[in-house]
Design a protein around this motif. Structure first.
Motif, PDB file in Angstrom:
ATOM      1  N   UNK A 104       0.790  -1.226   0.000  1.00 44.69           N
ATOM      2  CA  UNK A 104       0.000   0.000   0.000  1.00 44.69           C
ATOM      3  C   UNK A 104       0.828   1.286   0.000  1.00 44.69           C
ATOM      4  N   UNK A 105       1.967   1.259   0.703  1.00 41.33           N
ATOM      5  CA  UNK A 105       2.626   2.501   1.079  1.00 41.33           C
ATOM      6  C   UNK A 105       4.118   2.476   0.782  1.00 41.33           C
ATOM      7  N   UNK A 106       4.684   3.663   0.757  1.00 40.45           N
ATOM      8  CA  UNK A 106       6.138   3.814   0.700  1.00 40.45           C
ATOM      9  C   UNK A 106       6.566   4.667   1.888  1.00 40.45           C
ATOM     10  N   UNK A 107       7.520   4.159   2.635  1.00 34.63           N
ATOM     11  CA  UNK A 107       8.063   4.871   3.784  1.00 34.63           C
ATOM     12  C   UNK A 107       9.453   5.373   3.428  1.00 34.63           C
ATOM     13  N   UNK A 108       9.674   6.675   3.644  1.00 29.63           N
ATOM     14  CA  UNK A 108      10.928   7.306   3.224  1.00 29.63           C
ATOM     15  C   UNK A 108      11.591   7.983   4.415  1.00 29.63           C
ATOM     16  N   UNK A 109      12.869   7.696   4.617  1.00 31.73           N
ATOM     17  CA  UNK A 109      13.611   8.294   5.715  1.00 31.73           C
ATOM     18  C   UNK A 109      13.871   9.768   5.494  1.00 31.73           C
ATOM     19  N   UNK A 110      14.120  10.486   6.566  1.00 27.56           N
ATOM     20  CA  UNK A 110      14.389  11.921   6.468  1.00 27.56           C
ATOM     21  C   UNK A 110      15.804  12.156   5.955  1.00 27.56           C
ATOM     22  N   UNK A 111      15.997  13.115   5.060  1.00 29.16           N
ATOM     23  CA  UNK A 111      17.330  13.389   4.522  1.00 29.16           C
ATOM     24  C   UNK A 111      18.326  13.718   5.625  1.00 29.16           C
ATOM     25  N   UNK A 112      19.493  13.098   5.544  1.00 28.20           N
ATOM     26  CA  UNK A 112      20.571  13.397   6.478  1.00 28.20           C
ATOM     27  C   UNK A 112      20.472  12.703   7.817  1.00 28.20           C
ATOM     28  N   UNK A 113      19.391  11.976   8.065  1.00 27.78           N
ATOM     29  CA  UNK A 113      19.263  11.302   9.355  1.00 27.78           C
ATOM     30  C   UNK A 113      19.724   9.856   9.230  1.00 27.78           C
ATOM     31  N   UNK A 114      20.663   9.448  10.096  1.00 30.12           N
ATOM     32  CA  UNK A 114      21.178   8.096  10.096  1.00 30.12           C
ATOM     33  C   UNK A 114      20.413   7.233  11.098  1.00 30.12           C
ATOM     34  N   UNK A 115      20.238   5.979  10.742  1.00 31.02           N
ATOM     35  CA  UNK A 115      19.657   5.005  11.668  1.00 31.02           C
ATOM     36  C   UNK A 115      20.812   4.307  12.374  1.00 31.02           C
ATOM     37  N   UNK A 116      20.928   4.549  13.667  1.00 26.09           N
ATOM     38  CA  UNK A 116      22.053   4.030  14.450  1.00 26.09           C
ATOM     39  C   UNK A 116      21.553   2.900  15.343  1.00 26.09           C
ATOM     40  N   UNK A 117      22.194   1.727  15.277  1.00 32.48           N
ATOM     41  CA  UNK A 117      21.758   0.631  16.142  1.00 32.48           C
ATOM     42  C   UNK A 117      22.116   0.884  17.599  1.00 32.48           C
ATOM     43  N   UNK A 118      21.190   0.547  18.473  1.00 28.74           N
ATOM     44  CA  UNK A 118      21.384   0.699  19.911  1.00 28.74           C
ATOM     45  C   UNK A 118      21.196  -0.666  20.553  1.00 28.74           C
ATOM     46  N   UNK A 119      22.271  -1.193  21.126  1.00 26.21           N
ATOM     47  CA  UNK A 119      22.259  -2.542  21.684  1.00 26.21           C
ATOM     48  C   UNK A 119      21.700  -2.514  23.100  1.00 26.21           C
ATOM     49  N   UNK A 120      20.385  -2.582  23.194  1.00 29.35           N
ATOM     50  CA  UNK A 120      19.720  -2.678  24.485  1.00 29.35           C
ATOM     51  C   UNK A 120      19.332  -4.144  24.686  1.00 29.35           C
ATOM     52  N   UNK A 121      18.185  -4.430  25.291  1.00 28.59           N
ATOM     53  CA  UNK A 121      17.773  -5.821  25.391  1.00 28.59           C
ATOM     54  C   UNK A 121      17.498  -6.396  24.014  1.00 28.59           C
TER      55      UNK A 121
END
Length: 466
Positions: free
Chosen positions: A426-443
C-alpha cells in the motif's frame, strides 16, 4: 583497540586460554561496553579471531564467534551453561521470568506456555494478526502528506496489539503507558548489565528513580490485567490464564504473585520488543534499497491482491520471508546470548574455566566474513532456498539455538511477514534526509532515538481500491 598488541594465547590446564587485549586495556574496554557494545565485540572479533578473552575489571568475558562454538555452547553442551552476564543482573529489574530464569523452574515455565505457540494455534490467529496489520496500515495512511511519523513507535504499538490479542486475550491499547514504561525498565536493565549489578538500587540516581516509577506502573498494569481476567474468565487456554493457574498452586501466595508479575513483565517486553525492532530495521533497509522494495511490493500484489494475508500465504510470500531473514542477519533482534559455565569446558580448543562468562553474539556471527561474503551488504538472495545448502547451521541464529530457542519465533515471523507485505503493498516509507539510523544494543537491537519517516500512498492504492 587498534593500538593493542595481540598477546599470545596462554596455557591453562592443558588447553589454551583465548587471546585478547592485555589487562591494562580494561578501562578502555569498559568505556566501549558502556558507549558502543557492538563496536567492542566487532573490533575484538576482527582483531583477535573467533575466540577472544576480554578482561574488564574482575570479569573475563569469553567471546566465541564461530558456528561450531555456538553449537557447542547453546546446544551440544547446553546443560553446562546457565544464563550469564547481564541477564543475571537484569533479574533485579525483570524478576525471575522466562528470560532470566534457569533450571527446573525455567523448564516448568517453558512447558506451560509451549502449547500457545504451536502452529495449529497460530494458524487460527492469522485473522487477528492481519487485522492488527491492517490497523497499522490505516494509521500510517493517515500520516501521508502530513509530515514524518515515528515508524519505530508504530511498530511497537502494532506488536503490543498483536501480543495482547493473540496471547493474553486482552486489549493492551487500554494501557497507553506501557511502551513508555518499558523504556525505563530497559534503561535500568542495561545499566545493571554494564555495571554488573554493582550499583545499589536504593541510591537516588535519576535513572533509578525513573525505573522505580516504571516498575510501579508495570506492576499496576499487570495487576489490572490479572484483575480483569479474574472478573472475565476465558476458556483458560490463553497465556494469562495459564500463568494464573500455574502460580495458583504455589504454597506462598506472595511469592506466586511476584512470579506471575515477573512472567508477565518478561512476556510483555520480549513479546513485542524483538519484532518491533526487526520491522523498524526492515523499513529502514527497504528505503535504502529501492530494488528490493519494488520486488517486495510486486510479490505482495501478486500473492495477496487486495485481500488480507492468511496463514497459508506464509509459504507463498517467499521473497518477503527472505527479506526479513536478511534483516535479522544484519540486525538480529537479540544481539548477545550470554552464559556462565557451570563446570570447566573446552570450546574450539580453548579452555573455559568454571564460572567463566561466555558470550555468543549473533551480531558478530552474522557478519563473519568466512561465512557471509560481502557481510555488510543487504542481500536477501542469501536466503533463497538453493543458497542455504552450504551454510553452516549455526552461522545464523537470530532466535538463539538449543533448548532456549525463542518460543515465540513462529508468531513473530508470521506477524513480520504479514506487516511487511501489507505495508509494502500500500505505502512507501521514506527516511528523512541526512538522518542516520544508528543501532542501539539494548535488550534488543533497536534504532536509537526512533525512526522518523514520511509516508506516501503508492499509485493506484487509493481508498477506492481498498
Amino acid at each position: 583497540m587498534s593500538a593493542v598488541q595481540t598477546p599470545p594465547a596462554t596455557r591453562t590446564g592443558g588447553a589454551a586460554a583465548p587471546p585478547g587485549p592485555p589487562l591494562w586495556a580494561g578501562p578502555g574496554l569498559f568505556r566501549r561496553l558502556v558507549t558502543d557494545r557492538l563496536a567492542l565485540l566487532s573490533g575484538a572479533a576482527a582483531r583477535y579471531g573467533d575466540a577472544v578473552r576480554l578482561t574488564i575489571g574482575p570479569k573475563s568475558i569469553y567471546l566465541f564467534n564461530h558456528p561450531d562454538h555456538a553449537k557447542h555452547v547453546l546446544a551440544d553442551n547446553h546443560a553446562n551453561y546457565r544464563k550469564g552476564i547481564g541477564l543475571a543482573e537484569a533479574r533485579r529489574v525483570l524478576g525471575d521470568g522466562l528470560l532470566t530464569g534457569h533450571g527446573e523452574v525455567w523448564r516448568r515455565q517453558r512447558r506451560a506456555i509451549q502449547p500457545l505457540f504451536q502452529n495449529k494455534r497460530l494458524a487460527r490467529q492469522d485473522a487477528i494478526v492481519a487485522d492488527e496489520a491492517g490497523r497499522l496500515v490505516a494509521r500510517l495512511r493517515a500520516h501521508a502528506g502530513a509530515g514524518p511519523v515515528d515508524v519505530a513507535g508504530e511498530m511497537t504499538a502494532l506488536t503490543l496489539g498483536v501480543l495482547g490479542r493473540t496471547l493474553l486475550e486482552a486489549d493492551l491499547g487500554a494501557h497507553a503507558s506501557i511502551a513508555h514504561t518499558f523504556e525505563g525498565v530497559q534503561d535500568q536493565a542495561m545499566f545493571e548489565m554494564v555495571t554488573l549489578g554493582a550499583v545499589p538500587l536504593w541510591l537516588p540516581l535519576p535513572l533509578h528513580l525513573r525505573f522505580r516509577r516504571a516498575r510501579r506502573e508495570l506492576h499496576r498494569i499487570v495487576d489490572a490485567l490479572m484483575a480483569e481476567r479474574a472478573a472475565h474468565p476465558t476458556d483458560g487456554t490463553d497465556l494469562l490464564s495459564l500463568l494464573i493457574a500455574g502460580t495458583g498452586q504455589d504454597a506462598d501466595p506472595r511469592a506466586a504473585r511476584e512470579r506471575l508479575r515477573a512472567e508477565l513483565v518478561t512476556i510483555l517486553l520480549a513479546g513485542h520488543e524483538t519484532t518491533a525492532s526487526t520491522l523498524s530495521w526492515a523499513f529502514h533497509l527497504l528505503d535504502r534499497h529501492p530494488d528490493v522494495r519494488e520486488r517486495l511490493h510486486a510479490e505482495a500484489v501478486s500473492v495477496l491482491g487486495d485481500r488480507p494475508p492468511a496463514y497459508e500465504d506464509l509459504h507463498r510470500l517467499t521473497y518477503t520471508t527472505m527479506v526479513l531473514e536478511e534483516v535479522m542477519r544484519l540486525y538480529p533482534p537479540v544481539w548477545a546470548l550470554t552464559r556462565v559455565a557451570v563446570e570447566s569446558d573446552e570450546v574450539g580448543g580453548y579452555r573455559v574455566p568454571a564460572g567463566a562468562d561466555v558470550l555468543i553474539s549473533p551480531y558478530t556471527l552474522h557478519r563473519h566474513p568466512a561465512h557471509w561474503p560481502e557481510a555488510d551488504r543487504f542481500r536477501p538472495e542469501r536466503f533463497a532456498p538453493d543458497a542455504r545448502a552450504d551454510r553452516a547451521r549455526y552461522a545464523y541464529i537470530p532466535f538463539g539455538a538449543g533448548p532456549r530457542f525463542c518460543v515465540g519465533s513462529h508468531l513473530g515471523m508470521m506477524e513480520a511477514v504479514f506487516v511487511l507485505a501489507m505495508v509494502s503493498r500500500e505505502l512507501r516509507l521514506t527516511g528523512l534526509p541526512g538522518r542516520r539510523a544508528v543501532p542501539e544494543a539494548m535488550l534488543s537491537l533497536r534504532v536509537r532515538g526512533g525512526l522518523p519517516m514520511t509516508v506516501s500512498v503508492l499509485e493506484g492504492r487509493d481508498d477506492e481500491h481498498l
